[in-house]
Design a protein around this motif. Structure first.
Motif, PDB file in Angstrom:
ATOM      1  N   UNK A  48      -9.786  -1.259  -1.645  1.00 17.58           N
ATOM      2  CA  UNK A  48     -10.548  -0.305  -2.454  1.00 17.58           C
ATOM      3  C   UNK A  48      -9.672   0.536  -3.369  1.00 17.58           C
ATOM      4  N   UNK A  49      -8.405   0.678  -2.994  1.00 20.11           N
ATOM      5  CA  UNK A  49      -7.547   1.580  -3.751  1.00 20.11           C
ATOM      6  C   UNK A  49      -6.888   0.909  -4.959  1.00 20.11           C
ATOM      7  N   UNK A  50      -7.040  -0.396  -5.093  1.00 18.29           N
ATOM      8  CA  UNK A  50      -6.377  -1.096  -6.211  1.00 18.29           C
ATOM      9  C   UNK A  50      -7.404  -1.937  -6.969  1.00 18.29           C
ATOM     10  N   UNK A  71       5.363   0.569  -2.845  1.00 15.92           N
ATOM     11  CA  UNK A  71       4.958  -0.759  -3.338  1.00 15.92           C
ATOM     12  C   UNK A  71       3.461  -0.779  -3.617  1.00 15.92           C
ATOM     13  N   UNK A  72       3.048  -1.678  -4.474  1.00 19.35           N
ATOM     14  CA  UNK A  72       1.624  -1.907  -4.711  1.00 19.35           C
ATOM     15  C   UNK A  72       1.351  -3.412  -4.682  1.00 19.35           C
ATOM     16  N   UNK A  73       0.093  -3.775  -4.563  1.00 15.55           N
ATOM     17  CA  UNK A  73      -0.264  -5.198  -4.519  1.00 15.55           C
ATOM     18  C   UNK A  73      -0.894  -5.604  -5.846  1.00 15.55           C
ATOM     19  N   UNK A  74      -0.587  -6.818  -6.279  1.00 16.05           N
ATOM     20  CA  UNK A  74      -1.114  -7.315  -7.551  1.00 16.05           C
ATOM     21  C   UNK A  74      -1.918  -8.586  -7.280  1.00 16.05           C
ATOM     22  N   UNK A  75      -3.254  -8.534  -7.522  1.00 14.91           N
ATOM     23  CA  UNK A  75      -4.068  -9.739  -7.251  1.00 14.91           C
ATOM     24  C   UNK A  75      -3.576 -10.954  -8.034  1.00 14.91           C
ATOM     25  N   UNK A  76      -2.878 -10.728  -9.131  1.00 14.92           N
ATOM     26  CA  UNK A  76      -2.368 -11.835  -9.938  1.00 14.92           C
ATOM     27  C   UNK A  76      -1.286 -12.647  -9.234  1.00 14.92           C
TER      28      UNK A  76
END
Ligand SMILES: [Zn+2]
Length: 499
Positions: free
Chosen positions: A53-55, A116-121
């Protein structure tokens, strides 16, 4: 209807344009698919929702895939917020993985700690596959492809998984065809689509299978080379709702236990037979392990459709007289030729083993080169097997189980429930269960006679009236008959008593 659990899995390529992907081996002790190779992955957990939900653009399945990949193989597909680069193995990743696995740290906290963050790509969706109905434990798994970030390494820490390895799809499929590894069926389907290709091409290569699934056609389930499982709805004895038919063979192909009576399920099975014939695997015969209704419902329909005979043990033929015409008998020790084996070292065959007890004409089939046992109803992965007199005989059943223990079985393929790569344990547990029941029965018996009904109520507490209760009484009767033969119980008008 069983619950379907959401899960994610990643086909991880060793590098850009690399044909090698990472496979993990599930620990042999696990009940579900223990001993099988698969792609890393696992269940969605509630915390994955919060991260998703946060990204923007991120789904729960993405988070579950990335978290499971880190937990299982130590690869972290997350990027530094400031630079967009991946962390490397030197950045305390092993220590954080240990804390995560020990539940001392949440995945959200881990990401925050390293900024860190997550990238759906970073994940490319391939397909969603649902565990077929053979298993009461069913997953709806979203498969993705991804590339190993530079500076990181994949490593399995023994536990739920026993090992991991990089292989090209071609090399892994070759090991499978040689009988050197067990591979989970969805993994086989993905590896087949990957043959000679890069992971980047997988989504596109999987398009025909996605179309097949969208049209409601059953995707092939391979548990061993040239062994296709077809689980079909058949109302059998509770709690079984499905019977696994098996198509086995290369040059000669046998269909074991076509169970369904339902026209829709029969049509599905006939469709599978047509597909297989189109692929050069025309049916040679229908084979019945025994006479029970949930194993024979489509025998005549399939035999007529393919123009092939029905084969069974003579006792099964007697019991089916007037219902299913058995064209040829299978005698104990008979070998059914399967044609040139997939491993390329000569021919392979099924050896017929007469295993009475559950049914008088019950046959199991052993395949020696891959060490497969087609167990019929000798064991079920869902419950204990019903031994109901007069056809059922507990002493014979125990003898048959002990005889199966003498075969070096690697994979046990039952008619109900999923296959097992821990056959020794399964057979041992079946024997232990019967022993426990016998001890309970001996304790319930008194010097004064007691009716079967009363004994069944004591041994199987809490069963409501109906079929299940009748079966419980028959199971108790089977136990009493065994004790009678051993001189430990006696029957008289008022019931059974201890000697
Ligand atoms: Zn049966």
């Amino acid at each position: 209807v069983s619950d379907i659990i959401e899960a994610s899995s990643i086909v991880l390529a060793r590098g850009p344009r690399s044909p090698e992907v990472y496979l993990v081996c599930r620990s042999p002790q696990l009940r579900f698919m223990g001993g099988f190779h698969a792609f890393p992955g696992g269940k969605v957990n509630p915390e994955d929702h919060h991260i998703a939900q946060s990204i923007p653009g991120l789904t729960t399945r993405h988070v579950a895939a990335i978290r499971e990949l880190f937990e299982e193989v130590g690869v972290l597909l997350a990027r530094h917020r400031a630079t967009g680069t991946f962390p490397t193995a030197v950045e305390q990743l092993p220590a954080l993985r240990r804390e995560l696995l020990a539940d001392k740290l949440s995945f959200a906290d881990l990401l925050q700690r390293l900024n860190l963050t997550l990238d759906p790509g970073d994940l490319r969706p391939v397909v969603n596959l649902v565990t077929p109905s053979f298993s009461p434990l069913r997953f709806d798994t979203a498969f993705f492809t991804a590339v190993l970030p530079p500076g990181q390494e994949a490593e399995v820490w023994p536990g739920e998984l026993s090992s991991g390895c990089w292989h090209s799809a071609d090399a892994m499929l070759q090991l499978w065809e040689q009988g050197e590894v067990l591979v989970a069926p969805p993994t086989i389907a993905l590896l087949e689509a990957l043959r000679g290709r890069m992971a980047e091409e997988l989504a596109e290569r999987f398009q025909p299978i996605r179309e097949m699934l969208a049209a409601g056609i059953m995707a092939p389930i391979w548990f061993s080379p040239a062994v296709r499982m077809v689980p079909l709805f058949c109302q059998g004895l509770a709690p079984s709702t499905h019977t696994n038919a098996y198509l086995v063979g290369t040059g000669r192909v046998y269909l074991l236990d076509p169970g369904p009576v339902d026209p829709g399920e029969q049509a599905l099975l006939l469709g599978v037979l047509d597909d297989e014939r189109a692929a050069g695997r025309a049916l040679s015969a229908v084979v019945l392990t025994h006479h029970h209704p949930d194993h024979i419902g489509a025998a005549v329909v399939c035999a007529r459709h393919a123009g092939v005979p029905i084969l069974a043990h003579p006792r099964t033929a007697d019991l089916l007289a007037g219902k299913v015409p058995v064209d040829r008998f299978i005698q104990p020790g008979d070998k059914l030729d399967l044609g040139p084996a997939p491993h390329g070292r000569g021919r392979w065959h099924l050896e017929a083993l007469h295993t009475p007890g559950h049914a008088p004409g019950h046959l199991a089939f052993y395949e020696p080169s891959y060490r497969l046992l087609f167990a019929g109803d000798m064991v079920s992965m869902l419950s204990s097997v019903v031994i109901a007199p007069p056809e059922g005989d507990l002493s014979l059943y125990l003898d048959s189980l002990r005889r199966l223990q003498t075969y070096p079985i690697r994979l046990l393929l039952p008619a109900h429930g999923g296959p097992s790569a821990r056959p020794a344990t399964v057979l041992e547990e079946a024997l232990a269960h019967r022993h426990k029941r016998e001890q309970q029965l001996l304790q319930a018996l008194k010097p004064e006679p007691r009716p079967v009904k009363e004994l069944a109520e004591e041994l199987y507490r809490g069963l409501s009236a109906g079929v299940v209760k009748q079966l419980a009484e028959l199971q108790v009767l089977a136990g009493l008959q065994k004790l009678q033969r051993a001189g430990q119980a006696h029957f008289e008008a008022a019931g059974w008593r201890l000697i």
